[in-house]
Design an enzyme around this catalytic site. Structure first.
Site, PDB file in Angstrom:
ATOM      1  N   HIS A   1       0.819  -1.207   0.000  1.00 50.38           N
ATOM      2  CA  HIS A   1       0.000   0.000   0.000  1.00 50.38           C
ATOM      3  C   HIS A   1       0.857   1.264   0.000  1.00 50.38           C
ATOM      4  O   HIS A   1       0.366   2.344   0.301  1.00 50.38           O
ATOM      5  CB  HIS A   1      -0.910   0.025   1.225  1.00 50.38           C
ATOM      6  CG  HIS A   1      -1.733  -1.201   1.384  1.00 50.38           C
ATOM      7  ND1 HIS A   1      -2.570  -1.636   0.402  1.00 50.38           N
ATOM      8  CD2 HIS A   1      -1.842  -2.089   2.395  1.00 50.38           C
ATOM      9  CE1 HIS A   1      -3.177  -2.752   0.806  1.00 50.38           C
ATOM     10  NE2 HIS A   1      -2.737  -3.052   2.006  1.00 50.38           N
TER      11      HIS A   1
ATOM     12  N   HIS B   1      -6.887  -4.597  -1.390  1.00 47.53           N
ATOM     13  CA  HIS B   1      -6.161  -5.867  -1.433  1.00 47.53           C
ATOM     14  C   HIS B   1      -6.465  -6.635  -2.695  1.00 47.53           C
ATOM     15  O   HIS B   1      -6.270  -7.844  -2.770  1.00 47.53           O
ATOM     16  CB  HIS B   1      -6.484  -6.719  -0.214  1.00 47.53           C
ATOM     17  CG  HIS B   1      -6.097  -6.045   1.061  1.00 47.53           C
ATOM     18  ND1 HIS B   1      -6.990  -5.315   1.801  1.00 47.53           N
ATOM     19  CD2 HIS B   1      -4.899  -5.942   1.677  1.00 47.53           C
ATOM     20  CE1 HIS B   1      -6.365  -4.802   2.847  1.00 47.53           C
ATOM     21  NE2 HIS B   1      -5.106  -5.160   2.799  1.00 47.53           N
TER      22      HIS B   1
END
Ligand SMILES: Nc1ncnc2c1ncn2[C@@H]1O[C@H](COP(=O)(O)OP(=O)(O)O)[C@@H](O)[C@H]1O
Ligand SMILES: Nc1ncnc2c1ncn2[C@@H]1O[C@H](COP(=O)(O)OP(=O)(O)O)[C@@H](O)[C@H]1O
Ligand SMILES: [Mg+2]
Ligand SMILES: [Mg+2]
Ligand SMILES: [Mg+2]
Ligand SMILES: [Mg+2]
Lengths: 220, 330, 330, 220
Positions: free
Chosen positions: B58, B220
């Protein structure tokens, strides 16, 4: 198997070593349970924690007389060196046990307090309630059994009662449908199978008395 | 063969952390044994340390936000996997101030459990610890999802604002209260036109036809609950903005984050921002501050998210306070 | 249907410019009629304005570098197409200081012609104008290529350093001399594992097998002269670093830019930086400064470039001077 | 067709308007030439510039007596409103012409100076040398012809000589292999075809005398 009216460092050390032996003795069976209701790694996770605990037990200074030290060593091993959900949760339980023993000595009262605190921590952290088909379903009756034991009872006898209650809880999970953790995705398919994490809790308390090699007698 | 540039898939995150610590040696130190990054420039006025973490993939979240005015420490897990409780525990011990440490946790089961275990361990050590849970993802706001809304873009804004609040010397309970209030005032929606490259296979994590969009993706690479036909940008941004405003009903100024999920271009992000600004102007909502860029990604997913935070004068003041980290500076 | 988020492919660049100007209204103003961005915060000490530009699709270049300590103006063309001479002419008139304007031009025929025409027009108007030509791309350093080396990553570093030099009040000839010297001390190499998405088709601009790499790509999605098998990151970065060091033979400290071409992740870029730092350490080259991130892109190409600039104390001092733009701040 | 011994604003305005007409009259042919040696847009680019120039000529104040103004208007139109390579290059040429006329009046000497300056600017900007098969190959002989014309010669006569020289240059490009611009990628395939940009230069000078409708007589 050791039976004594009061615990000392040798007793807690022996307990932890027998827990490791029990994990190894039942690993295949634990793996197959987690294959049926989870992702199949519970056996590996538990033996990894057990081996890490043994390494730390072996490193404790010889002739150490602190009864909390073996519990603390096992706690850190499970907390630090095991992945997955269950390893660190076992670590939390052992950490609470060690703290209670460090405070009040290796007594029945301390064990009751430690297991109760450990259960509370596990529930704070994992958010599972009794009936969710997790290790909480074995730990809750074990904690109740310990609290119900009169203060003067020898610790081995108290832990034996906790083990009986835990196994009863384990058998109850076979009738439950999972709501937390991986097996919650399986719905009805997990019914009839006991929860592997709960079995681990049964193994922990039973190992206070001796090594568990045969699960079938307990899973009923 | 995977399409990531790496020595091996296990090595990517530790190698990246080493490179990050080298590139930003003025801002952070890396504890390679325990796997956390520590700020070298946190303000001495802080009574409470701020620590965040979560799966890698991320970036710049969270490592890029360690430094003056934001995080004291970050604990990255493996790609899309929660950090181990040991990382969080060790990082918290290293970072903790006199009044303890605040954990900023995105709402995912793994993160909750591992941060929770670390918190229990800290309590055993007598280190005060509290948690702010970020759950801003509007797409997972559904009665069917027992685990609650996911934590996404709002994390960036909240870490910034809490950082400024920590610098003013707030205590643990005050910071937790502020963080919880901020999380409640923040919602995010994300869309994607292509999945990220799965690290294990080198293939897109899921297939998506040329004319389709995933509406409501997370960070995700999980598919969204809705696959919708593509439409021109103004219609898409209007749909997202309307949903966010309906959920938040902001009465004062808002802070916006127009965030790239990885492979989307700055051209597209700024075009999104232009549409968003036009829509908010038309509805009389005061777009007081905005960030446009890659701030919280999902590897190389081709998508973007829009976050709105309902602010007030106090929040704007904290947002405007100086920050100096690898990824955010003013 | 193209996979870019846009209202239409013609609208993407103007829409993005509008959104950019809105997001950074404190830093820039947009002249939408002539299509250039002007700094609102240029230092009054400047005697010469710095202007750059080129095709869009390379963001944050150049718009992201308009502001204090860097560019006075930027002229973006359509995607991968030179700006019109009118943009450059109008932008130069708007930005010019008492001693004129310096054009920072990447070496591409279209850019050279359009900036050149603008310069002729400025001369007719009596506005002093000079040019720095950036040609740092080592892959196009070949006797076969009459147009010379392409201009790529070095542009970012040179625009930063020239910005600081302009702030010290240097004159037009001095700035041109410095820029030309910097360009000669700067080389870049780029690799890609996947092409950008062609705006017209929504498909990859060229096919590339899973096990292959384009070695020596430019920033317009053109194929490289060499297609090589993939290899672990350390080997790849070593090959690139060796080539750059051979070309530059730096005797003093170097400044590095590890740059993402669009879709590559920060994890990968920082891993590249770690390898680069290790290699330079081993060869005794002083890696004095480094930038890691997306600074000059090729839409969503999956690749990265490494730039080395052979610096000296004076250059480092200019590099370290404060900068405050949308994409670069310290 | 106007012939006068000296140019004025009407003459330069007429020249630019006839240039626009010539571009339209030959557009199809220019397109086909650029299709053979380039990307086919030269005809469109030239007429776009011509139309933009006409719009600007129409906006000049009526009765304007500044002979540089029509040239300046056409220059700005080509510089500002045409894409591609050739449009702005024509703009540069016209800008130099306008500047020279503004300085020295619409004389033969000013035209010679303006074309010479424009050629120099085009070469600075585009880097093409004579023989590279570009409009430079028409502009170079035109500039030479203008410079060779005696100072007293009427401008129309001087521009006619420039046109003849330019057409000669255009014909020479058919024998050249391109080195600059798009057609350089074609190698031998462009041989035999004249360069479209050079044709545009021929049209510009020829339009000082009259509208060109038939290219064939010039391409030979
Ligand atoms: N939220 C929870 N709270 C308490 N125990 C849980 C929870 N989730 C899972 N468990 C326990 O963990 C066990 C599985 O452990 P393990 O296989 O190590 O973890 P994982 O599910 O991550 O593979 C389950 O059988 C259950 O007893
Ligand atoms: N470098 C150059 N210098 C001078 N003239 C050039 C150059 N490159 C191209 N040209 C001229 O431009 C003409 C083509 O113009 P046009 O079709 O408008 O441009 P493009 O090649 O961009 O499509 C060519 O025929 C040639 O005469
Ligand atoms: Mg499991
Ligand atoms: Mg598992
Ligand atoms: Mg053409
Ligand atoms: Mg063209």
């Amino acid at each position: 198997m050791t039976t004594s009216t009061s615990h000392d460092a040798t007793a807690t050390d022996g307990w932890m070593r027998r827990f490791a032996e029990s994990a190894h003795a039942t690993e295949t069976r634990l793996t197959s349970l987690d294959q049926q209701v989870g992702d199949g790694d519970f056996g590996t996770n538990l033996t990894a924690g057990a081996d890490a605990a043994l390494r730390r037990l072996d490193q404790l200074p010889g002739g150490d007389t602190d009864p909390a030290a073996p519990l603390e060593a096992a706690a850190t091993a499970f907390l630090d060196e095991v992945g997955g959900t269950s390893g660190p949760l076992f670590g939390l339980l052992l950490q609470s046990l060690a703290a209670a023993v460090a405070g009040s000595g290796p007594t029945t009262v301390a064990y009751a307090e430690g297991v109760t605190d450990g259960l509370a921590a596990i529930r704070r952290v994992g958010d599972a309630a009794p009936g969710d088909k997790t290790l909480v379903d074995a730990l809750t009756p074990a904690a109740e059994a310990l609290r119900a034991t009169p203060a003067g009872t020898p610790p081995d006898q108290a832990l034996a009662a906790a083990a009986d209650a835990a196994w009863e809880g384990v058998r109850s999970t076979a009738r439950l449908r999972a709501r937390m953790g991986r097996s919650s995705y399986l719905g009805e398919r997990a019914e009839g199978i006991p929860d592997p994490g709960a079995v681990g809790v049964g193994l922990l308390f039973a190992s206070a008395q001796g090594v568990v090699t045969d699960l079938d007698t307990h899973l009923g | 063969m995977a399409s990531y540039f790496e020595n091996s898939s296990d090595a990517l995150v530790p190698d990246a952390l080493k490179g990050f610590a080298r590139a930003h040696a003025d801002l952070v130190t890396l504890d390679p044994e325990h796997g956390f990054l520590l700020s070298r420039t946190a303000a001495p006025s802080r009574r409470v340390a701020l620590l965040s973490g979560g799966g890698a993939g991320h970036e710049p979240l969270h490592a890029g936000y360690v430094g003056r005015g934001m995080l004291d420490a970050a604990c990255p897990g493996r790609v899309f996997a929660s950090p181990h409780n040991r990382q969080v525990y060790a990082g918290s011990l290293a970072a903790a101030r006199a009044e303890g440490v605040l954990h900023i946790v995105k709402n995912y089961t793994g993160d909750r459990i591992n941060f929770g275990i670390a918190a229990e361990r800290l309590a055993h050590r007598g280190v005060p610890c509290a948690r702010v849970l970020i759950d801003d993802d509007l797409a997972s706001d559904s009665a069917d999802i027992a685990s609650g809304r996911r934590g996404t873009g709002g994390t960036v804004l909240i870490e910034k604002i809490l950082g400024a609040a920590a610098d003013t010397g707030l205590g643990l309970a005050e910071l937790q209260e502020l963080g919880t209030r901020l999380a409640a005032r923040c919602r995010t929606l994300a869309v994607a036109s292509a999945a990220h490259t799965a690290p294990t296979t080198g293939e897109p994590a899921f297939p998506l036809a040329a004319g389709e969009l995933e509406y409501g993706v997370g960070i995700h690479g999980e598919r969204a609950q809705q696959t919708v036909p593509r439409e021109p940008l103004n219609g898409l941004v209007e749909r997202m903005t309307t949903a966010l405003l309906d959920a938040l009903a902001p009465e004062g100024p808002v802070i916006a984050l127009v965030n790239g999920l990885g492979a989307v271009t700055p051209l597209e992000l700024y075009a999104v921002h232009g549409e968003l600004a036009t829509l908010l102007d038309a509805r009389g909502t005061d777009l007081a501050r905005a960030l446009v860029g890659d701030y919280i990604t999902a590897l190389d997913m081709r998508g973007f998210s829009v976050t709105l935070l309902a602010a007030d004068e106090e929040i704007l003041r904290l947002y405007d306070a100086p920050v100096h980290t690898a990824a955010l500076r003013w």
